[in-house]
Design a protein around this motif. Structure first.
Motif, PDB file in Angstrom:
ATOM      1  N   ASP A 329      -2.957 -24.562   2.677  1.00  0.00           N
ATOM      2  CA  ASP A 329      -4.083 -25.452   2.959  1.00  0.00           C
ATOM      3  C   ASP A 329      -3.609 -26.758   3.575  1.00  0.00           C
ATOM      4  OD1 ASP A 329      -6.091 -23.743   1.706  1.00  0.00           O
ATOM      5  OD2 ASP A 329      -5.107 -24.278  -0.182  1.00  0.00           O
ATOM      6  N   PRO A 331      -5.443 -30.676   3.823  1.00  0.00           N
ATOM      7  CA  PRO A 331      -6.621 -31.489   3.487  1.00  0.00           C
ATOM      8  C   PRO A 331      -7.310 -32.035   4.739  1.00  0.00           C
ATOM      9  CG  PRO A 331      -4.570 -32.668   2.975  1.00  0.00           C
ATOM     10  CD  PRO A 331      -4.190 -31.262   3.303  1.00  0.00           C
ATOM     11  N   ASN A 332      -8.622 -31.893   4.805  1.00  0.00           N
ATOM     12  CA  ASN A 332      -9.435 -32.427   5.903  1.00  0.00           C
ATOM     13  C   ASN A 332      -9.058 -31.854   7.267  1.00  0.00           C
ATOM     14  OD1 ASN A 332     -10.824 -34.240   4.097  1.00  0.00           O
ATOM     15  ND2 ASN A 332      -9.002 -35.551   4.168  1.00  0.00           N
TER      16      ASN A 332
END
Length: 512
Positions: A329, A331-332
């Motif tokens: 992942d 973030p953002n």
């Protein structure tokens, strides 16, 4: 008649493959980019009919006939080391202080590999090997060549440092060869040459530390009662390939045992891209940006503020982005960013829809971008990266942004300038033609000299006499000192004679 001609031609073309050699490759470098360069040569040797075994810390998914890959995984210390690099990237002094620890850690996978059961089984194979090929951070394995009774070739993944030059006695004029740590370019002013002298002294200290850790590892693995000393094994390397080319760096002198093969890892014909990457690139009407910090730096360890600044810029672009990202992942993450843990970088850069490469300044990535004509935004971190990027910025096809100066404004300015100013792409495409223009490809050159060393039993006639001399002898400082002493003695005797003559004349005049 036509059939006979065809058979004759076929036999002639296949003649070079009539002799198949057994070649062992070992590369325990913590840097995967170093291994990639050597592995490219090992695979090509297998394609050309040789029996190749490659030992390294990294898995190889590609299946090739005659190519056997043995993977000895590395201990998981790389992520902590990456965080340290990011946190110290704005301090050259801090980066220099890290060097001894980095060099010590480089011997850890070396010891692990040579003590492994898989490697020991290789040494017991009755067929033996005709050649050992190794990398620059694997000096400690040179005793293997003595065990196998075969010559050694070394692959340097970048321009040669002093510690590599010393293996074959290659000269390094400090007046014309900028130190890789300083980011200097030619022509150097007086003050730049003075700084380069200081860089040379640092590099010599660096080489002493390098050789110390490699010597300790070598002596533990290869006892002195059965194997030659470390320095002897080191100076018996037959050939060094350097992944450098005069069109993308400072032209420099080479002894016959050092061969330029700049762009060795670059494929003349790109491999097909994975479907998801190909569709992402071909579905981008405004082109694609490739973002990669290489194999040593983990992007997920980037400081949060720096990551936010980069994402803010990407979110406002029309182009799509492919980012080498090492976790699941981000973030953002903007919708126009594709994350991939591993990328076929050379194959991606070969695609005509790639408009920009954002990178850290590794020589391998610069060579690939140059070959395929893709301009750069460079953020140097350590090692040779500052001088690599300083050179290409001077050539007009890269915008260099210091990592500690990266903000939303500075990063956006760098990216948009390279995308919108035609001169960056025009310059790199002009230089790409020069880089490609050579009598033989880098790979053909490397294969020829590899086979040459085997054919001529280590090719001792390539050996430069300077490799057996110490620093004073190689630079004739001992003979210059002797000659200077003789001249001074002659001058002193001449002056003494003149004084005595003058005294005699003075005495005669007084008497008269």
């Amino acid at each position: 008649m036509w059939v006979i001609r065809t058979l004759v031609v076929t036999c002639l073309l296949s003649a070079p493959l009539a002799t198949s050699y057994r070649i062992l490759g070992i590369n325990t470098s913590p840097s995967r980019s170093h291994v990639i360069v050597q592995d490219a040569l090992m695979k090509e040797l297998a394609r050309r009919g040789h029996q190749v075994t490659m030992v390294s810390p990294y898995k190889e998914p590609e299946q090739i006939a005659n190519y056997r890959k043995i993977t000895i995984p590395m201990d998981p210390w790389a992520s902590d080391f990456t965080k340290t690099l990011f946190s110290n990237s704005n301090s050259r002094l801090a980066m220099m202080k890290m060097m001894p620890e980095m060099l010590r850690l480089s011997t850890v996978p070396l010891n692990k590999t040579l003590h492994s059961a898989e490697f020991k089984s290789i040494l017991k194979e009755p067929e033996g090997y005709d050649l050992l090929i190794t990398g620059i951070m694997s000096d400690g394995v040179l005793g293997v060549a003595h065990m196998l009774g075969c010559p050694t070739v070394m692959v340097c993944p970048n321009a040669p440092m002093g510690v590599v030059n010393s293996i074959v006695g290659n000269p390094t004029p400090i007046s014309t060869i900028p130190n890789m740590m300083l980011g200097l370019t030619n022509p150097m002013s007086f003050w730049a040459r003075l700084a380069n002298l200081a860089g040379f002294v640092f590099e010599e200290v660096f080489a002493l530390v390098w050789r110390h850790y490699q010597r300790v590892a070598y002596e533990e693995l290869f006892p002195s009662d059965r194997f030659p000393p470390y320095e002897t094994a080191r100076n018996n390397v037959s050939l060094v390939f350097v992944n450098h080319h005069f069109t993308k760096g400072t032209p420099r002198p080479y002894v016959p045992a050092m061969i330029e093969v700049g762009g060795l890892q670059i494929k003349e014909k790109p491999s097909p891209l994975p479907d998801d990457i190909r569709q992402w690139i071909e579905g981008a009407p405004d082109g694609v940006i490739l973002f990669s910090l290489g194999t040593n730096l983990l992007s997920s360890s980037m400081p949060p503020g720096t990551l936010a600044a980069i994402l803010e810029t990407f979110r406002g672009l029309k182009q799509r982005v492919i980012w080498k990202w090492d976790t699941q992942d981000m973030p953002n993450k903007p919708d126009n960013v594709l994350l991939k843990e591993w990328l076929p970088q050379d194959d991606i850069l070969a695609h005509p829809n790639v408009r920009l490469f954002i990178m850290h300044g590794g020589l391998g990535g610069i060579a690939e971008a140059l070959y395929h004509g893709v301009p750069l935004v460079g953020m140097p971190m350590f090692g040779d990266q500052p001088v690599n990027l300083a050179t290409v910025a001077k050539e007009g096809w890269a915008y260099v942004l210091e990592f500690n100066e990266l903000t939303p404004e500075t990063f956006s300015r760098a990216v948009n300038e390279v995308l919108q100013e035609p001169r960056y792409r025009e310059n790199v495409q002009r230089l790409s033609k020069m880089f490609r223009d050579r009598p033989n490809s880098a790979m053909d050159t490397a294969v020829f000299w590899t086979e040459y060393v085997i054919r001529h039993k280590g090719a001792p006639h390539l050996r430069y006499p300077g490799v057996d001399m110490n620093f004073w002898q190689r630079h004739s400082l001992d003979t210059l000192a002797f000659a200077g002493t003789v001249v001074m003695a002659f001058c002193a005797l001449f002056a003494l004679g003149c004084r005595r003559c003058c005294r005699r004349k003075s005495t005669k005049l007084k008497r008269h």
